[in-house]
Design a protein around this motif. Structure first.
Motif, PDB file in Angstrom:
ATOM      1  N   THR A 157      38.962  16.805   4.685  1.00  0.00           N
ATOM      2  CA  THR A 157      38.037  17.924   4.886  1.00  0.00           C
ATOM      3  C   THR A 157      38.029  18.799   3.636  1.00  0.00           C
ATOM      4  O   THR A 157      38.987  18.770   2.838  1.00  0.00           O
ATOM      5  CB  THR A 157      38.500  18.800   6.064  1.00  0.00           C
ATOM      6  N   PRO A 158      36.976  19.606   3.459  1.00  0.00           N
ATOM      7  CA  PRO A 158      37.002  20.574   2.352  1.00  0.00           C
ATOM      8  C   PRO A 158      38.259  21.444   2.378  1.00  0.00           C
ATOM      9  O   PRO A 158      38.859  21.681   1.320  1.00  0.00           O
ATOM     10  CB  PRO A 158      35.733  21.399   2.579  1.00  0.00           C
ATOM     11  N   ASP A 159      38.699  21.881   3.554  1.00  0.00           N
ATOM     12  CA  ASP A 159      39.927  22.692   3.620  1.00  0.00           C
ATOM     13  C   ASP A 159      41.118  21.952   3.039  1.00  0.00           C
ATOM     14  O   ASP A 159      41.890  22.517   2.260  1.00  0.00           O
ATOM     15  CB  ASP A 159      40.252  23.062   5.079  1.00  0.00           C
ATOM     16  N   LEU A 249      30.147  17.139   1.997  1.00  0.00           N
ATOM     17  CA  LEU A 249      30.578  18.349   2.711  1.00  0.00           C
ATOM     18  C   LEU A 249      30.757  19.534   1.766  1.00  0.00           C
ATOM     19  O   LEU A 249      30.382  20.660   2.109  1.00  0.00           O
ATOM     20  CB  LEU A 249      31.882  18.073   3.471  1.00  0.00           C
ATOM     21  N   ILE A 250      31.311  19.295   0.567  1.00  0.00           N
ATOM     22  CA  ILE A 250      31.530  20.408  -0.367  1.00  0.00           C
ATOM     23  C   ILE A 250      30.181  20.920  -0.886  1.00  0.00           C
ATOM     24  O   ILE A 250      30.005  22.113  -1.121  1.00  0.00           O
ATOM     25  CB  ILE A 250      32.494  19.981  -1.501  1.00  0.00           C
ATOM     26  N   ASP A 253      29.208  23.206   2.115  1.00  0.00           N
ATOM     27  CA  ASP A 253      30.161  24.181   2.649  1.00  0.00           C
ATOM     28  C   ASP A 253      29.735  25.592   2.225  1.00  0.00           C
ATOM     29  O   ASP A 253      29.303  25.800   1.090  1.00  0.00           O
ATOM     30  CB  ASP A 253      31.552  23.858   2.078  1.00  0.00           C
TER      31      ASP A 253
END
Ligand code: HEB
Ligand code: CA
Length: 344
Positions: A157-159, A249-250, A253
């Motif tokens: 995930t980005p996190d 995703l980034i 985001d």
């Protein structure tokens, strides 16, 4: 007599160890001729650039804080302990470039850590539009392999990715600088995400260090180029083009979408920001005060070719506009019917 002795000593010194820059020019010539097909932005140039990241990012102050070994960063461990590290899942495929680089390392007098970063800088210099990347010499080579689990994966995930990059850089690589680092995916292809279609590029211009990667990752995904979905893969907008889930995703985001979009049609930013972050990436885990700056040995790349555009058949209507603050840049569409992207 003492003057004569010191002259002899200087001459002997020069023979024993030719000046550093002269040695580096010889390595550069060898690489250009025998690894990069006479100065091309070829697959080996892409892979050499990827290798700089996978060596450097394997350092973790968070692991050290738990009393464990956290890796040495840009210390050459990925090649010195290749049997171990190229077996780590995120390093899949890097065994090939490590083995292609090894004879160059063996026939020149340069540390492994320095060589990996130098080869990445020389490879990138063959891609029009790239910055002249930093070349430092004097790194300490690894004495043990990096631990597994420190290199980001496309299915993270980005996190997870933001946390990992921040840890590796003691907070420097925040989500914004992560976007800057990902500029590298403008000269990139995937061999192992979908092994049925090796060499599938992330943008339509894998031989040019331009902003097409930032344009094309914002387009609506419509197809899997091979037998997807594979792990870490999402739909791409063009036949032949691979899209990583992490890039997708980034790009969308809310912490990074506007930064991502700001690279589109801004070659100066593409050039300057990657030059900046590569400098810091390439010395992770090393003390800059004990390194010599040999950047002048890296060729200044040719200017970018082509102008930023939508691929043929695609327009602003195909954009997933994720940045609320700023309108999407106005871009021309390439003429003709929809095309596909050729493998690297
Ligand atoms: Fe990267 C490639 C992921 C970051 C550089 N990548 C790649 C791939 C993947 C990735 C999956 C594919 C592989 C195969 O072959 O299949 N990345 C990733 C991630 C991240 C990244 C997840 C985080 C976000 N990169 C990065 C950086 C850099 C890079 C930072 C810089 C330095 N990559 C790269 C390159 C490439 C890649 C150059 C290409 C290679 C070839 O082409 O081979
Ligand atoms: Ca490109």
């Amino acid at each position: 007599l003492s003057a004569l002795i010191s002259v002899v000593a200087i001459v002997q010194g020069a023979i024993a160890s030719p000046p550093l820059n002269r040695r580096l020019f010889a390595i550069r010539e060898d690489l250009q001729k025998n690894l990069f097909d006479g100065g091309q932005c070829n697959a080996e140039a892409h892979e050499s650039l990827r290798l700089t990241f996978h060596d450097a990012i394997a350092i973790s102050p968070a692991l050290e804080a738990q009393g464990k070994f956290g890796g040495g960063g840009a210390d050459g461990s990925i090649a010195i302990f290749s049997e171990i590290e190229t077996g780590f899942h995120p390093n899949i495929g890097l065994d090939e470039i490590v083995e292609k680089q090894r004879p160059f390392i063996n026939r020149h007098n340069l540390g492994v850590a320095d060589f990996i970063q130098f080869a990445g800088a020389i490879g990138a210099s063959n891609c029009p539009g790239a910055p002249q990347l930093a070349a430092f010499v004097g790194r300490k080579d690894a004495t043990q392999p990096a631990p597994d689990g420190l290199v980001p994966e496309p299915f993270h995930t980005p996190d997870q990715i933001f946390d990992r990059l921040a840890d590796a850089s003691q907070g420097e690589f925040d989500p914004i600088l992560t976007v800057w680092l990902l500029t590298a995916h403008t000269v990139a292809a995937a061999n192992d995400v979908d092994p049925t279609i090796p060499g599938s590029p992330f943008d339509s211009t894998p031989g040019v260090f331009d902003s097409q990667f930032f344009v094309e990752t914002t387009l609506q995904g419509t197809l899997f180029p091979g037998d997807g979905p594979n792990q870490g893969e999402v739909k791409s907008p063009l036949r032949g083009e691979m899209r990583l889930q992490s890039d997708f995703l980034i790009a969308r985001d809310n912490r990074t979408a506007c930064e991502w979009q700001s690279f589109i049609n801004n070659q100066t930013k593409v050039h300057d920001m990657f030059q900046f972050v590569f400098h810091d990436l390439s010395i992770l885990g090393q003390d800059i005060n004990s390194l010599v700056d040999c950047t002048e040995v890296v060729p200044v790349p040719k200017p970018v070719v082509g102008r930023t555009h939508f691929p043929a058949g695609l327009t602003i209507r195909d954009v997933n506009h994720a940045c609320a603050e700023t309108p999407f840049p106005v871009l021309p569409t390439d003429p003709g019917p929809r095309t596909s992207v050729a493998p690297v």
